[in-house]
Design a protein around this motif. Sequence first.
Motif, PDB file in Angstrom:
ATOM      1  N   LYS A  72     -45.813 -11.195  37.217  1.00 32.29           N
ATOM      2  CA  LYS A  72     -46.262  -9.999  37.951  1.00 32.29           C
ATOM      3  C   LYS A  72     -45.474  -8.778  37.472  1.00 32.29           C
ATOM      4  O   LYS A  72     -45.041  -7.925  38.255  1.00 32.29           O
ATOM      5  N   THR A  73     -45.329  -8.693  36.170  1.00 37.28           N
ATOM      6  CA  THR A  73     -44.450  -7.700  35.556  1.00 37.28           C
ATOM      7  C   THR A  73     -44.870  -6.270  35.855  1.00 37.28           C
ATOM      8  O   THR A  73     -44.023  -5.433  36.172  1.00 37.28           O
ATOM      9  N   LYS A  74     -46.147  -5.981  35.742  1.00 38.56           N
ATOM     10  CA  LYS A  74     -46.586  -4.596  35.953  1.00 38.56           C
ATOM     11  C   LYS A  74     -46.359  -4.148  37.393  1.00 38.56           C
ATOM     12  O   LYS A  74     -45.893  -3.035  37.627  1.00 38.56           O
ATOM     13  N   SER A  77     -42.583  -3.820  37.954  1.00 32.75           N
ATOM     14  CA  SER A  77     -42.102  -2.633  37.241  1.00 32.75           C
ATOM     15  C   SER A  77     -42.433  -1.359  38.001  1.00 32.75           C
ATOM     16  O   SER A  77     -41.633  -0.421  38.048  1.00 32.75           O
ATOM     17  N   CYS A 115     -44.362  -1.122  32.779  1.00 33.95           N
ATOM     18  CA  CYS A 115     -45.579  -1.021  33.582  1.00 33.95           C
ATOM     19  C   CYS A 115     -46.782  -0.726  32.681  1.00 33.95           C
ATOM     20  O   CYS A 115     -47.876  -1.233  32.908  1.00 33.95           O
ATOM     21  N   THR A 117     -46.871  -1.327  29.183  1.00 31.08           N
ATOM     22  CA  THR A 117     -47.046  -2.307  28.105  1.00 31.08           C
ATOM     23  C   THR A 117     -47.294  -3.720  28.606  1.00 31.08           C
ATOM     24  O   THR A 117     -47.914  -4.521  27.920  1.00 31.08           O
ATOM     25  N   GLY A 118     -46.789  -4.040  29.780  1.00 32.11           N
ATOM     26  CA  GLY A 118     -46.800  -5.418  30.223  1.00 32.11           C
ATOM     27  C   GLY A 118     -45.622  -6.154  29.615  1.00 32.11           C
ATOM     28  O   GLY A 118     -44.829  -5.582  28.871  1.00 32.11           O
ATOM     29  N   PRO A 119     -45.508  -7.455  29.903  1.00 35.93           N
ATOM     30  CA  PRO A 119     -44.310  -8.200  29.521  1.00 35.93           C
ATOM     31  C   PRO A 119     -44.290  -8.710  28.087  1.00 35.93           C
ATOM     32  O   PRO A 119     -43.257  -9.124  27.589  1.00 35.93           O
ATOM     33  N   SER A 123     -43.895 -14.629  28.332  1.00 32.76           N
ATOM     34  CA  SER A 123     -43.837 -14.359  29.767  1.00 32.76           C
ATOM     35  C   SER A 123     -44.756 -15.308  30.514  1.00 32.76           C
ATOM     36  O   SER A 123     -45.685 -15.879  29.939  1.00 32.76           O
ATOM     37  N   ASP A 125     -46.739 -14.244  32.836  1.00 33.74           N
ATOM     38  CA  ASP A 125     -48.013 -13.505  32.929  1.00 33.74           C
ATOM     39  C   ASP A 125     -48.925 -13.873  31.765  1.00 33.74           C
ATOM     40  O   ASP A 125     -50.110 -14.148  31.958  1.00 33.74           O
ATOM     41  N   LYS A 126     -48.403 -13.867  30.568  1.00 38.32           N
ATOM     42  CA  LYS A 126     -49.214 -14.167  29.380  1.00 38.32           C
ATOM     43  C   LYS A 126     -49.640 -15.631  29.386  1.00 38.32           C
ATOM     44  O   LYS A 126     -50.766 -15.967  29.035  1.00 38.32           O
ATOM     45  N   ASP A 129     -52.504 -15.930  31.739  1.00 45.51           N
ATOM     46  CA  ASP A 129     -53.714 -15.355  31.140  1.00 45.51           C
ATOM     47  C   ASP A 129     -54.365 -16.356  30.195  1.00 45.51           C
ATOM     48  O   ASP A 129     -55.586 -16.449  30.128  1.00 45.51           O
TER      49      ASP A 129
END
Length: 133
Positions: A72-74, A77, A115, A117-119, A123, A125-126, A129
Amino acid sequence: MSKILNSDSGLLVFRVIVCLTLYINHGHEKLFHFSEMLVKIADPLHIGKLPGLLFATFSDVFCAALILIGFKTKAASLVIALNTFIAFILVQHLDVTTYRGEIALLFFSCTLLLCCTGPGLYSIDKFNDNTKI
């Protein structure tokens, strides 16, 4: 060598450095010396010292940990960016000539970058995805 040194590995190193620095220099004190911090923390939004310190602790501890692992990086951030933006504008009064003002602006800039670029590839998150069907 170029497969190792790329933007994804750069984002990983960037995330680790920014989040560990934020936690070590700001989050740890808030987490383990909460009552002492409650006495001396500013209240720039006039919502009370307790809600302000709870938000700052959430930002500097929990959100920093989320960014560190790339989960949940974005969103995490954005929380830190908001916290440091408030600190820079309302507490440090846009003063980049002081240490605290400079640090607030740097943390704001770093988390705003994450926020946007994303992680990166390395990560959770990736990974999430890539596992969606």
